[in-house]
Design a protein around this motif. Structure first.
Motif, PDB file in Angstrom:
ATOM      1  N   UNK A  27       3.761  -0.179  -5.043  1.00  0.00           N
ATOM      2  CA  UNK A  27       4.746  -1.402  -4.684  1.00  0.00           C
ATOM      3  C   UNK A  27       4.320  -2.015  -3.429  1.00  0.00           C
ATOM      4  N   UNK A  28       3.399  -2.723  -3.355  1.00  0.00           N
ATOM      5  CA  UNK A  28       2.704  -3.294  -2.163  1.00  0.00           C
ATOM      6  C   UNK A  28       3.607  -4.371  -1.557  1.00  0.00           C
ATOM      7  N   UNK A  29       3.779  -4.011  -0.190  1.00  0.00           N
ATOM      8  CA  UNK A  29       4.392  -5.025   0.531  1.00  0.00           C
ATOM      9  C   UNK A  29       3.238  -5.052   1.985  1.00  0.00           C
ATOM     10  N   UNK A  30       2.936  -6.265   2.026  1.00  0.00           N
ATOM     11  CA  UNK A  30       1.919  -6.721   3.060  1.00  0.00           C
ATOM     12  C   UNK A  30       2.187  -8.316   3.470  1.00  0.00           C
ATOM     13  N   UNK A  66      -4.703 -13.455  -1.297  1.00  0.00           N
ATOM     14  CA  UNK A  66      -4.042 -14.832  -1.258  1.00  0.00           C
ATOM     15  C   UNK A  66      -2.757 -14.834  -1.064  1.00  0.00           C
ATOM     16  N   UNK A  67      -2.468 -15.520   0.096  1.00  0.00           N
ATOM     17  CA  UNK A  67      -0.935 -15.726   0.673  1.00  0.00           C
ATOM     18  C   UNK A  67      -0.373 -17.000   0.402  1.00  0.00           C
ATOM     19  N   UNK A  68       0.867 -17.110  -0.208  1.00  0.00           N
ATOM     20  CA  UNK A  68       1.330 -18.535  -0.399  1.00  0.00           C
ATOM     21  C   UNK A  68       2.663 -18.720   0.588  1.00  0.00           C
ATOM     22  N   UNK A  69       2.763 -19.257   1.561  1.00  0.00           N
ATOM     23  CA  UNK A  69       3.711 -19.361   2.374  1.00  0.00           C
ATOM     24  C   UNK A  69       4.254 -18.096   2.783  1.00  0.00           C
ATOM     25  N   UNK A  70       3.134 -17.355   3.227  1.00  0.00           N
ATOM     26  CA  UNK A  70       3.386 -15.929   3.758  1.00  0.00           C
ATOM     27  C   UNK A  70       3.468 -14.877   2.899  1.00  0.00           C
ATOM     28  N   UNK A  71       3.668 -15.320   1.491  1.00  0.00           N
ATOM     29  CA  UNK A  71       3.842 -14.211   0.604  1.00  0.00           C
ATOM     30  C   UNK A  71       2.487 -13.868  -0.179  1.00  0.00           C
ATOM     31  N   UNK A  72       2.299 -12.717  -0.273  1.00  0.00           N
ATOM     32  CA  UNK A  72       0.971 -12.167  -0.836  1.00  0.00           C
ATOM     33  C   UNK A  72       1.322 -12.462  -2.507  1.00  0.00           C
ATOM     34  N   UNK A 111       4.661 -13.504 -10.341  1.00  0.00           N
ATOM     35  CA  UNK A 111       4.794 -12.836  -9.142  1.00  0.00           C
ATOM     36  C   UNK A 111       3.458 -12.123  -8.622  1.00  0.00           C
ATOM     37  N   UNK A 112       3.398 -11.134  -7.816  1.00  0.00           N
ATOM     38  CA  UNK A 112       2.262 -10.710  -7.167  1.00  0.00           C
ATOM     39  C   UNK A 112       1.135 -10.203  -8.389  1.00  0.00           C
ATOM     40  N   UNK A 113      -0.031 -10.769  -8.328  1.00  0.00           N
ATOM     41  CA  UNK A 113      -1.037 -10.128  -9.251  1.00  0.00           C
ATOM     42  C   UNK A 113      -2.061  -9.503  -8.723  1.00  0.00           C
TER      43      UNK A 113
END
Length: 151
Positions: free
Chosen positions: A22-25, A95-101, A132-134
């Protein structure tokens, strides 16, 4: 010749590390400024022969995808690991979009990491909306598995 060419070709995450993570980066965990819009983090390692192919792909981000040099950064697999993010292989792009991975994985599918086989075009052009996150670990690409020796 086939064995030499396909030595590093395979599933990006063959051990399926990403299926349980469950990544958070964040960009700040990578020492980067959290700005609006896209930010691309290239993860290339000189020890991996696939990074040569991916470097060609990384070089077209400014021209093809209109991503400025200020919106791009380079980090090593060790720096990504230090931020507590499991990266199964390199070369990789985050790839980060508006700071979100929103995407982590290879630049493209196929053994040559060709820009013509890239999934990034539709993501960066916003012609496809990710739910969501891919974590793109199931695709087959030219990659070197991340081991303590690559760190």
């Amino acid at each position: 010749m086939y064995k030499f060419g396909s030595n590093n070709y395979g599933e990006f995450d063959p051990n399926q590390q990403w299926t349980t993570q469950q990544p958070v980066l964040s960009l700040t965990e990578l020492g980067l400024v959290n700005n609006k819009g896209w930010h691309v983090v290239h993860v290339l390692e000189s020890q991996c022969g696939c990074s040569r192919l991916a470097r060609e792909h990384a070089d077209v981000f400014s021209e093809r995808y209109q991503i400025t040099a200020q919106q791009q950064s380079y980090r090593s697999a060790a720096e990504i690991a230090a931020a507590n993010f499991v990266l199964p292989a390199v070369p990789a792009v985050l790839l980060f979009d508006d700071g979100q991975l929103v995407y982590a994985g290879p630049y493209a599918s196929g053994p040559m990491c060709s820009t013509s086989d890239s999934f990034l075009t539709s993501i960066l052009a916003r012609t496809v909306q990710l739910p969501g996150l891919w974590l793109n670990g199931e695709v087959k690409a030219c990659r070197c598995l991340v081991t303590p020796s690559i760190k």
